[in-house]
Design a protein around this motif. Structure first.
Motif, mmCIF file in Angstrom:
data_model
loop_
_atom_site.group_PDB
_atom_site.id
_atom_site.type_symbol
_atom_site.label_atom_id
_atom_site.label_comp_id
_atom_site.label_asym_id
_atom_site.label_seq_id
_atom_site.Cartn_x
_atom_site.Cartn_y
_atom_site.Cartn_z
ATOM 1 N N MET A 49 0.854 -1.191 0.000
ATOM 2 C CA MET A 49 0.000 0.000 0.000
ATOM 3 C C MET A 49 0.890 1.241 0.000
ATOM 4 N N SER A 50 0.825 2.075 -1.065
ATOM 5 C CA SER A 50 1.699 3.241 -1.141
ATOM 6 C C SER A 50 1.201 4.333 -0.201
ATOM 7 N N ARG A 51 2.123 5.215 0.182
ATOM 8 C CA ARG A 51 1.764 6.296 1.111
ATOM 9 C C ARG A 51 0.772 7.241 0.435
ATOM 10 N N LEU A 52 -0.104 7.806 1.248
ATOM 11 C CA LEU A 52 -1.106 8.722 0.698
ATOM 12 C C LEU A 52 -0.455 10.047 0.332
ATOM 13 N N LYS A 53 -0.800 10.537 -0.837
ATOM 14 C CA LYS A 53 -0.274 11.824 -1.308
ATOM 15 C C LYS A 53 -1.286 12.905 -0.907
ATOM 16 N N ILE A 54 -0.878 13.718 0.066
ATOM 17 C CA ILE A 54 -1.763 14.767 0.587
ATOM 18 C C ILE A 54 -1.239 16.109 0.089
ATOM 19 N N ILE A 106 -9.827 16.608 11.532
ATOM 20 C CA ILE A 106 -9.077 15.449 11.034
ATOM 21 C C ILE A 106 -9.701 14.149 11.542
ATOM 22 N N ARG A 107 -10.066 14.155 12.813
ATOM 23 C CA ARG A 107 -10.691 12.944 13.377
ATOM 24 C C ARG A 107 -11.960 12.580 12.609
ATOM 25 N N ARG A 108 -12.745 13.596 12.293
ATOM 26 C CA ARG A 108 -13.989 13.357 11.550
ATOM 27 C C ARG A 108 -13.713 12.907 10.116
ATOM 28 N N ALA A 109 -12.549 13.316 9.580
ATOM 29 C CA ALA A 109 -12.225 13.014 8.178
ATOM 30 C C ALA A 109 -11.633 11.617 8.000
ATOM 31 N N LEU A 110 -10.986 11.102 9.051
ATOM 32 C CA LEU A 110 -10.195 9.873 8.896
ATOM 33 C C LEU A 110 -10.968 8.672 8.331
ATOM 34 N N PRO A 111 -12.189 8.395 8.799
ATOM 35 C CA PRO A 111 -12.891 7.226 8.238
ATOM 36 C C PRO A 111 -13.100 7.343 6.722
ATOM 37 N N PHE A 112 -13.381 8.548 6.241
ATOM 38 C CA PHE A 112 -13.605 8.736 4.803
ATOM 39 C C PHE A 112 -12.294 8.574 4.025
ATOM 40 N N ARG A 120 -9.635 6.871 4.963
ATOM 41 C CA ARG A 120 -9.200 5.458 4.992
ATOM 42 C C ARG A 120 -10.018 4.627 4.007
ATOM 43 N N ALA A 121 -11.313 4.910 3.934
ATOM 44 C CA ALA A 121 -12.161 4.160 2.983
ATOM 45 C C ALA A 121 -11.743 4.466 1.552
ATOM 46 N N ARG A 180 -8.850 2.817 -3.395
ATOM 47 C CA ARG A 180 -7.771 3.060 -4.356
ATOM 48 C C ARG A 180 -6.858 1.844 -4.459
ATOM 49 N N ASP A 181 -6.485 1.258 -3.311
ATOM 50 C CA ASP A 181 -5.578 0.114 -3.324
ATOM 51 C C ASP A 181 -6.243 -1.109 -3.942
#
Ligand SMILES: Cc1cc2nc3c(=O)[nH]c(=O)nc-3n(C[C@H](O)[C@H](O)[C@H](O)COP(=O)(O)O)c2cc1C
Length: 194
Positions: free
Chosen positions: A1-6, A168-174, A176-177, A182-183
Protein backbone atom coordinates in the motif's frame (compact mmCIF):
# COMPACT_ATOMS: atom_id res chain seq x y z
CA UNK A 1 0.00 0.00 0.00
CA UNK A 2 1.70 3.24 -1.14
CA UNK A 3 1.76 6.30 1.11
CA UNK A 4 -1.11 8.72 0.70
CA UNK A 5 -0.27 11.82 -1.31
CA UNK A 6 -1.76 14.77 0.59
CA UNK A 7 -1.59 18.07 -1.27
CA UNK A 8 -2.29 21.40 0.44
CA UNK A 9 -3.34 24.33 -1.77
CA UNK A 10 -3.16 27.91 -0.48
CA UNK A 11 -5.21 30.45 -2.44
CA UNK A 12 -3.68 33.50 -0.79
CA UNK A 13 -2.09 36.01 -3.18
CA UNK A 14 0.36 37.10 -0.47
CA UNK A 15 3.37 35.63 1.28
CA UNK A 16 3.75 35.12 4.15
CA UNK A 17 0.18 33.98 4.58
CA UNK A 18 -2.01 32.71 7.40
CA UNK A 19 -3.89 30.54 4.92
CA UNK A 20 -0.65 28.93 3.82
CA UNK A 21 0.25 28.30 7.47
CA UNK A 22 -3.17 26.73 8.07
CA UNK A 23 -3.30 24.38 5.06
CA UNK A 24 0.32 23.33 5.63
CA UNK A 25 -0.37 22.61 9.31
CA UNK A 26 -3.53 20.63 8.52
CA UNK A 27 -1.88 18.61 5.74
CA UNK A 28 1.13 17.73 7.93
CA UNK A 29 -1.08 16.77 10.88
CA UNK A 30 -3.17 14.59 8.61
CA UNK A 31 -0.09 12.99 7.04
CA UNK A 32 1.16 11.98 10.50
CA UNK A 33 -2.08 10.15 11.21
CA UNK A 34 -2.39 8.22 7.96
CA UNK A 35 1.28 7.64 7.11
CA UNK A 36 1.04 10.04 4.19
CA UNK A 37 3.28 12.58 2.48
CA UNK A 38 2.26 16.23 2.72
CA UNK A 39 3.05 18.65 -0.06
CA UNK A 40 2.32 22.39 -0.18
CA UNK A 41 1.31 24.39 -3.25
CA UNK A 42 1.18 28.17 -2.87
CA UNK A 43 -0.75 29.86 -5.64
CA UNK A 44 0.70 33.36 -5.05
CA UNK A 45 3.78 32.88 -7.25
CA UNK A 46 1.67 31.22 -9.97
CA UNK A 47 -0.76 34.13 -10.47
CA UNK A 48 0.88 35.46 -13.65
CA UNK A 49 1.10 32.01 -15.24
CA UNK A 50 -2.48 31.08 -14.32
CA UNK A 51 -3.74 34.26 -16.02
CA UNK A 52 -1.81 33.61 -19.24
CA UNK A 53 -4.72 32.01 -21.09
CA UNK A 54 -7.96 30.09 -20.78
CA UNK A 55 -6.52 26.78 -21.95
CA UNK A 56 -4.17 24.76 -19.80
CA UNK A 57 -1.68 24.36 -22.62
CA UNK A 58 -1.23 28.15 -22.66
CA UNK A 59 -0.05 28.25 -19.03
CA UNK A 60 3.53 28.25 -17.78
CA UNK A 61 5.28 25.06 -16.71
CA UNK A 62 5.05 25.74 -12.96
CA UNK A 63 1.28 26.33 -13.12
CA UNK A 64 0.78 23.18 -15.19
CA UNK A 65 2.88 21.16 -12.75
CA UNK A 66 0.81 22.44 -9.79
CA UNK A 67 -2.42 21.49 -11.57
CA UNK A 68 -1.03 18.00 -12.24
CA UNK A 69 -0.04 17.55 -8.58
CA UNK A 70 -3.53 18.47 -7.41
CA UNK A 71 -5.20 16.12 -9.88
CA UNK A 72 -2.90 13.26 -8.82
CA UNK A 73 -3.37 13.80 -5.07
CA UNK A 74 -5.11 11.19 -2.92
CA UNK A 75 -6.37 13.89 -0.54
CA UNK A 76 -6.56 17.68 -0.88
CA UNK A 77 -6.47 20.30 1.86
CA UNK A 78 -7.59 23.54 0.23
CA UNK A 79 -7.67 27.00 1.75
CA UNK A 80 -8.33 30.60 0.86
CA UNK A 81 -8.45 33.89 2.68
CA UNK A 82 -11.87 35.53 2.74
CA UNK A 83 -11.90 38.30 0.18
CA UNK A 84 -15.23 40.13 0.04
CA UNK A 85 -16.88 37.23 1.86
CA UNK A 86 -15.75 34.57 -0.61
CA UNK A 87 -12.61 32.72 -1.75
CA UNK A 88 -10.05 34.76 -3.67
CA UNK A 89 -10.13 35.19 -7.42
CA UNK A 90 -6.75 33.43 -7.47
CA UNK A 91 -8.23 30.34 -5.79
CA UNK A 92 -11.05 30.22 -8.35
CA UNK A 93 -8.71 30.89 -11.27
CA UNK A 94 -6.59 27.88 -10.27
CA UNK A 95 -9.56 25.54 -9.99
CA UNK A 96 -10.96 26.87 -13.31
CA UNK A 97 -7.99 25.13 -14.92
CA UNK A 98 -8.58 21.78 -13.17
CA UNK A 99 -10.18 19.09 -15.32
CA UNK A 100 -13.94 18.86 -14.88
CA UNK A 101 -13.77 15.19 -13.84
CA UNK A 102 -10.27 15.18 -12.31
CA UNK A 103 -11.48 15.53 -8.71
CA UNK A 104 -14.39 13.09 -8.81
CA UNK A 105 -14.57 11.18 -5.46
CA UNK A 106 -11.42 12.89 -4.16
CA UNK A 107 -11.56 13.62 -0.40
CA UNK A 108 -11.13 17.36 0.15
CA UNK A 109 -10.75 19.13 3.48
CA UNK A 110 -12.00 22.72 3.20
CA UNK A 111 -10.39 25.62 5.09
CA UNK A 112 -10.42 29.41 5.04
CA UNK A 113 -9.10 32.37 7.01
CA UNK A 114 -10.55 35.83 7.60
CA UNK A 115 -10.03 39.07 9.44
CA UNK A 116 -12.78 38.05 11.89
CA UNK A 117 -15.33 35.22 12.19
CA UNK A 118 -17.99 37.24 10.34
CA UNK A 119 -17.57 35.30 7.09
CA UNK A 120 -16.88 31.86 8.53
CA UNK A 121 -19.69 30.33 6.50
CA UNK A 122 -17.83 30.93 3.27
CA UNK A 123 -16.50 27.41 3.79
CA UNK A 124 -20.04 26.04 3.59
CA UNK A 125 -21.67 28.50 1.22
CA UNK A 126 -18.94 29.10 -1.34
CA UNK A 127 -16.28 26.42 -1.08
CA UNK A 128 -18.42 23.33 -0.61
CA UNK A 129 -20.58 24.04 -3.70
CA UNK A 130 -17.47 24.62 -5.85
CA UNK A 131 -16.22 21.14 -5.01
CA UNK A 132 -19.73 19.81 -5.37
CA UNK A 133 -19.41 20.81 -9.02
CA UNK A 134 -16.29 18.64 -9.21
CA UNK A 135 -18.20 15.71 -7.60
CA UNK A 136 -15.56 15.52 -4.87
CA UNK A 137 -16.03 14.09 -1.38
CA UNK A 138 -15.82 17.25 0.69
CA UNK A 139 -14.97 16.14 4.23
CA UNK A 140 -17.52 16.72 6.99
CA UNK A 141 -15.97 19.46 9.12
CA UNK A 142 -14.36 22.46 7.43
CA UNK A 143 -12.02 24.80 9.31
CA UNK A 144 -12.30 28.57 9.47
CA UNK A 145 -9.63 30.56 11.31
CA UNK A 146 -9.37 34.27 11.98
CA UNK A 147 -6.32 36.48 12.35
CA UNK A 148 -6.32 36.08 16.15
CA UNK A 149 -5.61 32.35 15.77
CA UNK A 150 -2.13 33.08 14.37
CA UNK A 151 1.10 34.67 15.52
CA UNK A 152 3.95 35.27 13.10
CA UNK A 153 2.06 33.26 10.48
CA UNK A 154 1.90 30.13 12.61
CA UNK A 155 -1.12 28.44 14.18
CA UNK A 156 -0.93 29.41 17.86
CA UNK A 157 -4.43 29.32 19.35
CA UNK A 158 -5.44 26.26 21.36
CA UNK A 159 -8.96 26.65 20.05
CA UNK A 160 -7.88 26.41 16.42
CA UNK A 161 -5.61 23.47 17.26
CA UNK A 162 -8.61 21.67 18.77
CA UNK A 163 -10.73 22.43 15.68
CA UNK A 164 -8.00 21.07 13.41
CA UNK A 165 -7.75 17.88 15.48
CA UNK A 166 -11.52 17.38 15.44
CA UNK A 167 -11.77 18.05 11.72
CA UNK A 168 -9.08 15.45 11.03
CA UNK A 169 -10.69 12.94 13.38
CA UNK A 170 -13.99 13.36 11.55
CA UNK A 171 -12.22 13.01 8.18
CA UNK A 172 -10.19 9.87 8.90
CA UNK A 173 -12.89 7.23 8.24
CA UNK A 174 -13.60 8.74 4.80
CA UNK A 175 -9.93 9.05 3.91
CA UNK A 176 -9.20 5.46 4.99
CA UNK A 177 -12.16 4.16 2.98
CA UNK A 178 -11.04 6.12 -0.06
CA UNK A 179 -7.47 4.79 0.30
CA UNK A 180 -8.71 1.20 0.64
CA UNK A 181 -10.78 1.64 -2.50
CA UNK A 182 -7.77 3.06 -4.36
CA UNK A 183 -5.58 0.11 -3.32
CA UNK A 184 -8.24 -2.40 -4.27
CA UNK A 185 -8.54 -0.79 -7.70
CA UNK A 186 -4.76 -0.89 -8.07
CA UNK A 187 -4.74 -4.69 -7.72
CA UNK A 188 -7.72 -5.04 -9.99
CA UNK A 189 -10.32 -6.02 -7.41
CA UNK A 190 -12.99 -3.64 -6.17
CA UNK A 191 -14.14 -4.31 -2.58
CA UNK A 192 -17.74 -4.46 -3.80
CA UNK A 193 -16.83 -7.28 -6.23
CA UNK A 194 -16.68 -9.83 -3.41
C1 LIG B 1 -8.96 42.55 -0.52
C2 LIG B 1 -9.24 41.93 0.81
C3 LIG B 1 -10.55 41.58 1.14
C4 LIG B 1 -10.83 41.00 2.37
N1 LIG B 1 -12.13 40.66 2.65
C5 LIG B 1 -12.41 40.04 3.84
C6 LIG B 1 -13.74 39.63 4.13
O1 LIG B 1 -14.66 39.83 3.36
N2 LIG B 1 -13.97 38.98 5.31
C7 LIG B 1 -12.97 38.75 6.22
O2 LIG B 1 -13.22 38.14 7.26
N3 LIG B 1 -11.69 39.13 5.96
C8 LIG B 1 -11.39 39.78 4.81
N4 LIG B 1 -10.10 40.14 4.52
C9 LIG B 1 -9.05 39.80 5.50
C10 LIG B 1 -8.34 38.49 5.13
O3 LIG B 1 -9.25 37.48 4.78
C11 LIG B 1 -7.51 37.98 6.31
O4 LIG B 1 -6.56 38.93 6.71
C12 LIG B 1 -6.83 36.67 5.96
O5 LIG B 1 -6.43 35.98 7.11
C13 LIG B 1 -5.61 36.90 5.08
O6 LIG B 1 -5.06 35.65 4.76
P1 LIG B 1 -3.58 35.46 4.22
O7 LIG B 1 -2.64 35.88 5.34
O8 LIG B 1 -3.51 34.02 3.93
O9 LIG B 1 -3.45 36.31 2.98
C14 LIG B 1 -9.79 40.77 3.32
C15 LIG B 1 -8.48 41.13 2.98
C16 LIG B 1 -8.21 41.70 1.76
C17 LIG B 1 -6.77 42.06 1.40
Amino acid sequence: MSRLKIVAVSGSPTAPSRTTALVDDVARSLAEQVDGEAQLIELAPLLGQLAQGVWRTELGAAAQAALDEVEQADVLVVGSPAYRASYTGLFKLFFDHIGQYALVDKPILLTATGGSDRHALLVEHQMRPLFGFFQSHTLPLGIFASEGDFENYRVTSDDLRARIDLSIRRALPFIRASAADRDALAVGARPDAF
